[in-house]
Design an enzyme around this catalytic site. Structure first.
Site, PDB file in Angstrom:
ATOM      1  N   CYS A  31       2.304   6.155  -5.791  1.00 14.22           N
ATOM      2  CA  CYS A  31       3.952   6.988  -4.646  1.00 14.22           C
ATOM      3  C   CYS A  31       5.067   5.728  -4.181  1.00 14.22           C
ATOM      4  O   CYS A  31       4.306   4.476  -5.070  1.00 14.22           O
ATOM      5  CB  CYS A  31       3.068   7.345  -3.349  1.00 14.22           C
ATOM      6  SG  CYS A  31       2.398   8.342  -2.705  1.00 14.22           S
ATOM      7  N   GLY A  91       7.372   9.618  -7.251  1.00 15.46           N
ATOM      8  CA  GLY A  91       5.927  10.922  -6.656  1.00 15.46           C
ATOM      9  C   GLY A  91       7.611  11.978  -6.367  1.00 15.46           C
ATOM     10  O   GLY A  91       8.549  11.391  -5.756  1.00 15.46           O
ATOM     11  N   ASN A 106       0.870   3.071  -1.198  1.00 12.77           N
ATOM     12  CA  ASN A 106       0.780   3.480  -2.288  1.00 12.77           C
ATOM     13  C   ASN A 106      -0.874   3.174  -2.839  1.00 12.77           C
ATOM     14  O   ASN A 106      -1.068   2.294  -2.821  1.00 12.77           O
ATOM     15  CB  ASN A 106       2.114   2.992  -3.032  1.00 12.77           C
ATOM     16  CG  ASN A 106       1.658   2.836  -4.293  1.00 12.77           C
ATOM     17  OD1 ASN A 106       1.122   4.386  -4.890  1.00 12.77           O
ATOM     18  ND2 ASN A 106       2.328   2.107  -4.866  1.00 12.77           N
ATOM     19  N   GLY A 107      -1.559   3.996  -2.723  1.00  8.54           N
ATOM     20  CA  GLY A 107      -2.898   3.504  -3.626  1.00  8.54           C
ATOM     21  C   GLY A 107      -3.948   5.157  -2.729  1.00  8.54           C
ATOM     22  O   GLY A 107      -3.167   5.929  -2.870  1.00  8.54           O
ATOM     23  N   TYR A 129       3.513   3.890 -18.409  1.00  9.44           N
ATOM     24  CA  TYR A 129       3.522   5.235 -17.656  1.00  9.44           C
ATOM     25  C   TYR A 129       4.763   5.207 -16.667  1.00  9.44           C
ATOM     26  O   TYR A 129       5.652   5.680 -16.440  1.00  9.44           O
ATOM     27  CB  TYR A 129       2.636   6.321 -18.158  1.00  9.44           C
ATOM     28  CG  TYR A 129       3.369   7.462 -17.838  1.00  9.44           C
ATOM     29  CD1 TYR A 129       3.927   8.422 -18.306  1.00  9.44           C
ATOM     30  CD2 TYR A 129       3.185   8.055 -16.178  1.00  9.44           C
ATOM     31  CE1 TYR A 129       5.261   9.445 -17.703  1.00  9.44           C
ATOM     32  CE2 TYR A 129       3.427   9.581 -15.808  1.00  9.44           C
ATOM     33  CZ  TYR A 129       3.918  10.493 -16.839  1.00  9.44           C
ATOM     34  OH  TYR A 129       4.825  11.724 -15.430  1.00  9.44           O
TER      35      TYR A 129
END
Length: 503
Positions: free
Chosen positions: A2, A28, A102-103, A256
């Site tokens: 995210c 996201g 985030n995670g 990426y």
């Protein structure tokens, strides 16, 4: 994965947060949310969709205040199709806390039971972020009971939180009337950095590009295990809240996920991808004579730096052979296999003159499922290529990821329990060349001396937190299966078009 951002300024921050989320949109596209705070009152708007679609003028006007946070969601835990699980999350006690994360917490299920049975807190969704905010709220209540809330109590609570939660996390939270809190997991898996603008505005975000694009100067990354608190006067307090921190950033960020113009933990994402291209070129040279290659063509967009460096290294022309339609949503968030296959053709179109009667080396950033690679190889043949070779700037993806990337379960990975030759046959390429794991780690680590290592579990099967079990993989598989009735969620595979994004 995210994208998260938090900011404190002397003027309204709604537009600032909106702009920062646009810069993080590549992290996201499932949902977006913003919370602002005026005095001790919170104002929130969140919904499924892209930032530009979620926030209209009327929504922005309803977000007053000089402090706030936001998130763009890419679901990795919980229900991917529930709008209730879009972030931010809010709890009203103690103080009133709003949080974005985030995670992925690997012990979320155990914590959920613990919260209900011992802490007397109810969790209403399947989101690990709701678990995390309730753990933080409970520990803040314990740390500040009968005491004024100061940075000392806040850092004490964060230290307690880090002892309870496992997995990866970069967190930003607002505490009503107090300020902005941010902290990072002790392994530094998920990124988080902060900076200031010329007029003293503070911002913390997943990537440096969100700071730079909104007029902030990057100061530094949060260290693994470190917590940062900015009070309402703008004063910044920091403290290390873990006894054994070590920096192991996620390798897939450099392959990426991140934008190439970001710098993460002192490593230029763009330079990391150039370095990967250099080592990939060595693999190509050792696999096949370069004179069998007429042209090197990237699969847009993340693979471009690696492809350029590879072409330079082997002495072959670099050409753009695919045109990307930027007005089609990212393929890896398409809900089903059929929709995903159709979307590849909608999103990429081959330039025939670059393929006709040529031996073409296609370069992708990674190969996860292999279905999209197979389709793109076929597109190259239909465009007239005599032979189609495929090189991946990342090693084979053989293992699931449990730290915040919605990597398919092992059975869905094309490289799981398959040889390179078997993968090549499935994809339909005349040759398939993968990056070497150790070489990739070496050339990226060279950009930041002192790294403990990388979180590269999807490539090497080593889970740096040391607490991932077979039960975790079983839970992931069960979760994906349980969602299969919702918009064909069992096949949603958000990493189907590697290189199809903007990061």
């Amino acid at each position: 994965m995210c994208g998260i951002v938090g900011t404190l300024a002397a003027s309204p921050v709604n537009q600032l947060l909106y702009d920062a989320l646009l810069l993080l949109q590549h992290r996201g596209q499932d949902a977006a949310g913003i919370v602002t705070m005026q005095g001790q009152k919170c104002f929130m708007h969140k919904a499924r969709g892209m930032v530009r679609d979620v926030f209209r003028t009327r929504n922005m006007r309803a977000l007053p205040g000089n402090i706030g946070l936001g998130q763009v969601r890419y679901p990795t835990a919980g229900n991917a199709y529930s709008e209730e699980e879009a972030q931010p999350f809010y709890v009203n006690a103690p103080f009133g806390i709003v949080l974005v994360h985030n995670g992925n917490l690997t012990n979320a299920l155990a914590l959920k039971d613990e919260l209900f049975d011992i802490d007397r807190r109810h969790i209403n969704t399947e989101s690990d972020t709701e678990v995390l905010i309730n753990v933080l709220a409970h520990e803040l209540e314990l740390a500040a009971r009968d005491l004024p809330l100061t940075p000392k109590e806040i850092f004490s609570a964060v230290r307690a939180v880090q002892k309870r939660i496992k997995g990866s996390y970069a967190v930003i939270a607002l505490i009503a009337g107090q300020g902005l809190l941010a902290f990072r997991d002790p392994f530094g898996i998920r990124p988080l950095c902060f900076g200031k603008s010329a007029n003293g505005e503070f911002m913390v975000a997943s990537e440096s590009v969100a700071l730079e694009g909104t007029g902030h100067q990057l100061e530094r990354d949060l260290a693994p295990g470190e917590a940062l608190f900015v009070d309402m006067t703008g004063k910044v307090h920091t403290e290390q809240c873990n006894d054994n921190p070590s920096l192991n950033p996620c390798m897939f960020e450099f392959v990426y996920l991140a934008r190439p113009d970001s710098v993460m933990d002192g490593i230029s994402v763009y330079q990391a991808r150039l370095n990967m291209g250099e080592t990939l070129a060595q693999r190509v040279i050792s696999t096949m004579p370069p004179n069998e290659i007429d042209v090197v063509i990237p699969i847009p967009e993340s693979s471009r730096p690696s492809a350029m460096q590879l072409a330079h290294r082997i002495g072959k022309p670099y050409r753009e052979g695919f045109v990307k339609n930027r007005y089609v949503g990212r393929t890896f968030i398409m809900p089903g296999q059929g929709a995903r296959k159709k979307s590849v053709r909608q999103k990429l179109n081959a330039i025939g003159v670059e393929f006709k009667d040529r031996n073409v080396l296609l370069v992708d950033d990674s190969i996860v499922r292999g279905t999209t690679s197979k389709e793109i190889v076929q597109m190259a043949r239909e465009a007239g290529a005599r032979k189609v070779y495929l090189a991946s700037a990342a090693p084979p993806v053989r293992y699931p990821n449990v730290y915040g990337i919605d990597m398919p379960t092992a059975e869905e990975l094309i490289a799981h329990n398959r040889s390179i030759e078997e993968i090549r046959e499935y994809i339909g390429a005349d040759a398939l060349i993968y990056q070497d794991v150790d070489a990739m780690k070496r050339v990226v680590a060279a950009l930041r001396p002192g790294l403990a290592g990388f979180e590269a579990s999807c490539f090497d099967g080593h889970y740096v937190t040391g607490d991932v079990s077979l039960a975790d993989f079983a839970a992931m598989r069960e979760q994906r299966t349980s969602q299969s009735t919702e918009e064909d969620a069992d096949a949603r595979g958000r990493l189907a078009l590697q290189g199809g994004g903007e990061g």
